[in-house]
Design an enzyme around this catalytic site. Sequence first.
Site, PDB file in Angstrom:
ATOM      1  N   GLU A  88     -70.858 -14.187  89.011  1.00 10.56           N
ATOM      2  CA  GLU A  88     -69.571 -14.502  89.628  1.00 10.56           C
ATOM      3  C   GLU A  88     -69.733 -15.668  90.599  1.00 10.56           C
ATOM      4  O   GLU A  88     -70.832 -16.005  91.036  1.00 10.56           O
ATOM      5  CB  GLU A  88     -69.042 -13.256  90.361  1.00 10.56           C
ATOM      6  CG  GLU A  88     -67.710 -13.419  91.097  1.00 10.56           C
ATOM      7  CD  GLU A  88     -66.542 -13.823  90.199  1.00 10.56           C
ATOM      8  OE1 GLU A  88     -66.532 -15.001  89.767  1.00 10.56           O
ATOM      9  OE2 GLU A  88     -65.654 -12.984  89.958  1.00 10.56           O
ATOM     10  N   HIS A 123     -66.714  -6.208  84.206  1.00 11.52           N
ATOM     11  CA  HIS A 123     -67.400  -4.989  84.620  1.00 11.52           C
ATOM     12  C   HIS A 123     -66.404  -3.942  85.129  1.00 11.52           C
ATOM     13  O   HIS A 123     -65.266  -4.250  85.494  1.00 11.52           O
ATOM     14  CB  HIS A 123     -68.411  -5.296  85.727  1.00 11.52           C
ATOM     15  CG  HIS A 123     -67.769  -5.878  86.954  1.00 11.52           C
ATOM     16  ND1 HIS A 123     -67.138  -5.100  87.910  1.00 11.52           N
ATOM     17  CD2 HIS A 123     -67.656  -7.153  87.378  1.00 11.52           C
ATOM     18  CE1 HIS A 123     -66.653  -5.871  88.860  1.00 11.52           C
ATOM     19  NE2 HIS A 123     -66.948  -7.128  88.574  1.00 11.52           N
ATOM     20  N   GLU A 155     -56.664 -38.960  90.620  1.00  9.30           N
ATOM     21  CA  GLU A 155     -55.329 -38.883  91.206  1.00  9.30           C
ATOM     22  C   GLU A 155     -55.121 -39.983  92.244  1.00  9.30           C
ATOM     23  O   GLU A 155     -54.049 -40.625  92.281  1.00  9.30           O
ATOM     24  CB  GLU A 155     -55.125 -37.504  91.840  1.00  9.30           C
ATOM     25  CG  GLU A 155     -54.979 -36.397  90.824  1.00  9.30           C
ATOM     26  CD  GLU A 155     -54.905 -35.026  91.454  1.00  9.30           C
ATOM     27  OE1 GLU A 155     -54.268 -34.144  90.860  1.00  9.30           O
ATOM     28  OE2 GLU A 155     -55.487 -34.819  92.532  1.00  9.30           O
ATOM     29  N   ASP A 163     -48.180 -37.910  83.904  1.00 10.29           N
ATOM     30  CA  ASP A 163     -49.176 -37.050  83.256  1.00 10.29           C
ATOM     31  C   ASP A 163     -49.445 -37.534  81.834  1.00 10.29           C
ATOM     32  O   ASP A 163     -50.596 -37.589  81.382  1.00 10.29           O
ATOM     33  CB  ASP A 163     -48.679 -35.605  83.258  1.00 10.29           C
ATOM     34  CG  ASP A 163     -49.636 -34.664  82.551  1.00 10.29           C
ATOM     35  OD1 ASP A 163     -50.698 -34.373  83.111  1.00 10.29           O
ATOM     36  OD2 ASP A 163     -49.309 -34.220  81.425  1.00 10.29           O
ATOM     37  N   ASP A 197     -50.301 -39.765  88.577  1.00 13.31           N
ATOM     38  CA  ASP A 197     -51.100 -38.603  88.224  1.00 13.31           C
ATOM     39  C   ASP A 197     -52.477 -39.072  87.777  1.00 13.31           C
ATOM     40  O   ASP A 197     -52.685 -40.249  87.474  1.00 13.31           O
ATOM     41  CB  ASP A 197     -50.428 -37.808  87.108  1.00 13.31           C
ATOM     42  CG  ASP A 197     -50.907 -36.370  87.051  1.00 13.31           C
ATOM     43  OD1 ASP A 197     -51.710 -35.976  87.916  1.00 13.31           O
ATOM     44  OD2 ASP A 197     -50.489 -35.630  86.148  1.00 13.31           O
ATOM     45  N   ASP A 206     -47.693 -34.335  91.796  1.00 16.64           N
ATOM     46  CA  ASP A 206     -47.870 -32.877  91.790  1.00 16.64           C
ATOM     47  C   ASP A 206     -49.208 -32.469  92.397  1.00 16.64           C
ATOM     48  O   ASP A 206     -49.599 -31.306  92.313  1.00 16.64           O
ATOM     49  CB  ASP A 206     -47.731 -32.308  90.378  1.00 16.64           C
ATOM     50  CG  ASP A 206     -48.747 -32.870  89.403  1.00 16.64           C
ATOM     51  OD1 ASP A 206     -49.904 -32.438  89.457  1.00 16.64           O
ATOM     52  OD2 ASP A 206     -48.382 -33.737  88.595  1.00 16.64           O
TER      53      ASP A 206
END
Length: 416
Positions: A296, A220, A58, A132, A17, A83
């Site tokens: 956004e 919004h 990774e 991890d 990981d 993963d």
Amino acid sequence: MQETVRESGRELVVEADGGSRGNPGPAGYGAVVLDAATGEPLAETAEYLGTATNNVAEYRGLLAGLRAAHALDPSARVRVRMDSKLVIEQMSGRWRIKHPDLKPLAAQAAEVFPPGRVTYEWVPRERNRHADRLANEAMDAGARGEQWSAPASATPPDAPARTAPARDAAPDATARAGTGARADAGTRADADARAARTVATPGWGPADLGPPATFVLLRHGETPLTPQKRFSGSGGTDPSLSGIGREQAERVAAALARRGTIQAVVTSPLARARETAEIVAARLGLDVAVEEGLRETDFGAWEGLTFGEVRERYPDDLNAWLASAEAAPTGGGESFAATARRIAAVRDKLIAAHAGRTVLLVTHVTPIKTLVQLALGAPPQSLFRMELAAASLSAVAYYADGNASVRLFNDTSHLR
């Protein structure tokens, strides 16, 4: 040149990981080599990398794990378990490796053992906890100005006895591709690399840190695209609120006026957010400040399309986007990793400008989810596990010691 080594019949498992607290940011990897027959940990390796991306970390974890397995038995067969959907699919040859930083790492990993000696399996994150943990230990050591050092035993502290790692059963819905938006979101979630995590120590200290900067996060109101579930970012038509959206803004304005806690209003520059902010600010008697960084995500060529339409028109690009936070939508859109870096910078700027105050930030789905994800120190896949309704309220408090506290999420009680 690949060495010729006769197979010993032994099988090893490499669990690897990597992560980055910032993407790019302080990064590290971890890997453990297990005896496939007994599940016994045989070797651990981890390293703090300095500044790197999630995907680089990774791949570095994979490479280190393979080299550790080779040092134990160069004639063994190896089963890699990670993963990271991106690494597994690319090393299996099913996905192309496009990023220039990853190509040399993948080539080095492919050369550790002879071709055909290594197989790759995707596993859920909860089945990759050992690696991890090592990766996070390496990053923690780096934050202290140290390098990770291996303990006397490769067995995790207080770990129960392990049995031989079972081969994966049929993957669950979040690991299957092509079964709809929710399943694809899960694939992206499980595949993506680790998110930025705060380095502040959580908890309550004895010192009085003073009042936090509190951001009340308002998505919004509805636009004509909202009920159709179309991609609507900063690169499209910039729609205004619909009639329903304006009514939603009036309702949230009334609710915030009753609470009487908002001291400033800051909005995204996009029309739907500005219109919502102006309706609320007028009710509160406040001015509206526009912050460009609250816009956004730019969804490129996907703007205005449904998820299904994107899947039909741009399947390869969509798969890449679902697999990595660094991948951008077709046509020069903005990746989630780039959005996170932008939002983190805006967050820090606004915290400094509004220390101890309660500020309404009127923005969009991705910026709000990203602020929550960063506050929790959660991985990028958490973006796909949050539901955020139009005109909903969330809140995050930021303290002087660097800690954050999520106080509210997706409250729509004012709309009922």
